[in-house]
Design an enzyme around this catalytic site. Sequence first.
Site, mmCIF file in Angstrom:
data_model
loop_
_atom_site.group_PDB
_atom_site.id
_atom_site.type_symbol
_atom_site.label_atom_id
_atom_site.label_comp_id
_atom_site.label_asym_id
_atom_site.label_seq_id
_atom_site.Cartn_x
_atom_site.Cartn_y
_atom_site.Cartn_z
ATOM 1 N N THR A 10 3.621 -4.769 5.505
ATOM 2 C CA THR A 10 2.663 -5.400 6.416
ATOM 3 C C THR A 10 2.723 -6.916 6.323
ATOM 4 O O THR A 10 2.423 -7.617 7.293
ATOM 5 C CB THR A 10 1.238 -4.880 6.097
ATOM 6 O OG1 THR A 10 1.179 -3.512 6.485
ATOM 7 C CG2 THR A 10 0.165 -5.640 6.829
ATOM 8 N N ASP A 91 1.788 0.242 0.506
ATOM 9 C CA ASP A 91 1.576 1.687 0.307
ATOM 10 C C ASP A 91 2.234 2.203 -0.968
ATOM 11 O O ASP A 91 1.634 2.991 -1.701
ATOM 12 C CB ASP A 91 2.109 2.474 1.513
ATOM 13 C CG ASP A 91 1.208 2.344 2.729
ATOM 14 O OD1 ASP A 91 0.082 1.819 2.575
ATOM 15 O OD2 ASP A 91 1.617 2.765 3.825
HETATM 16 N N1 ASP Z 1 2.423 0.757 5.566
HETATM 17 C C1 ASP Z 1 2.541 -0.604 5.069
HETATM 18 C C2 ASP Z 1 3.629 -0.633 4.034
HETATM 19 O O1 ASP Z 1 3.415 -0.119 2.968
HETATM 20 C C3 ASP Z 1 1.237 -1.032 4.514
HETATM 21 C C4 ASP Z 1 1.203 -2.406 3.922
HETATM 22 O O2 ASP Z 1 2.192 -3.056 3.695
HETATM 23 O O3 ASP Z 1 0.080 -2.856 3.645
HETATM 24 O O4 ASP Z 1 4.693 -1.154 4.286
#
Ligand code: ASP
Length: 309
Positions: A10, A91
């Site tokens: 993210t 994650d």
């Molecule tokens: N789904 C994303 C990831 O783990 C969530 C994040 O980065 O906060 O890449």
Amino acid sequence: MIHILATGGTIAGEADPTSGGSRYKAGVRPVGALLASVPGLAEAAEISAEQILALDSKDMTPADWLVILAAVRRARLDPAIDGIVILHGTDTLEETAYFLHLTLPAGTPVVLTGAMRPADHPEADGPANLLAAVRLASSREARGKGVLVVMNGAAHDARHLIKARTSGLDAFESAEAWTAAQADGRFADLDVASLPRVDILPGYAGAPARLIDACVTDGARGLVLALAGHGSVPASWLPGLRLARDQGVAILRASRCAGPVTRNANADDDGEGWLTAGDLPPPKARIALMLALASRFSAAETQALLLRP
Ligand code: ASP
């Protein structure tokens, strides 16, 4: 110089704030654009950067951990590099961090960070996290502590950090202060093209025992049981677990609650030939077991590894 290894997440994500999150995609911004968005970065350290992956960390695999490990090992050979910062999705950040913690000996500091808000959010947290990670990786305090993580103004050590909440800037927490952490790196000699498959089986009311056989038939060499309470094994699982054990599959009792799961408490671990997770949560116990299997550890060595603080 601080070397940045970007893997996606993210922190490199975009959501189009007007879409209400439906157009969210992780790992789309290249590392150069991320660095350009951090005020004060040039004053904090000289920076070099490499885009090694561009993933949503939910899609990260053990093969990707090996790619990241190889990149860190390469960077550590460069005497001009004083610290390494890894940009990662949140994650599975704790999994990559713990994998690196067990495979990197003390040396050039390694700090992971990510973001809970995408890069195009009006109050994105990524730039501040990146700057904090660069500062920590440059600091004396980071030396000898093993792999560290910075999120939301707080540092954590890789062994104790967990993503405890699905959302909010304070999503991460640790049971212990990072300042007491020590480098581990007991698998520093790891030299494999792939890691053995270990699956996590969740325990819940009515969980079907046939899942055990499904994992084993599909190639699992170890099973981490993410059980209820103090690692309570459902009676209906016993025949399947004994069959798996007799086929050479390592069975490890862990809990879906915060630990510890103590040996021979609430189960006959010695009699059944099971391992116990101590206070390691199932995803981290899995990593320890994968590395122990890859390094042909005995059951006693693996148990000692799992229980080490
Ligand atoms: N789904 C994303 C990831 O783990 C969530 C994040 O980065 O906060 O890449």
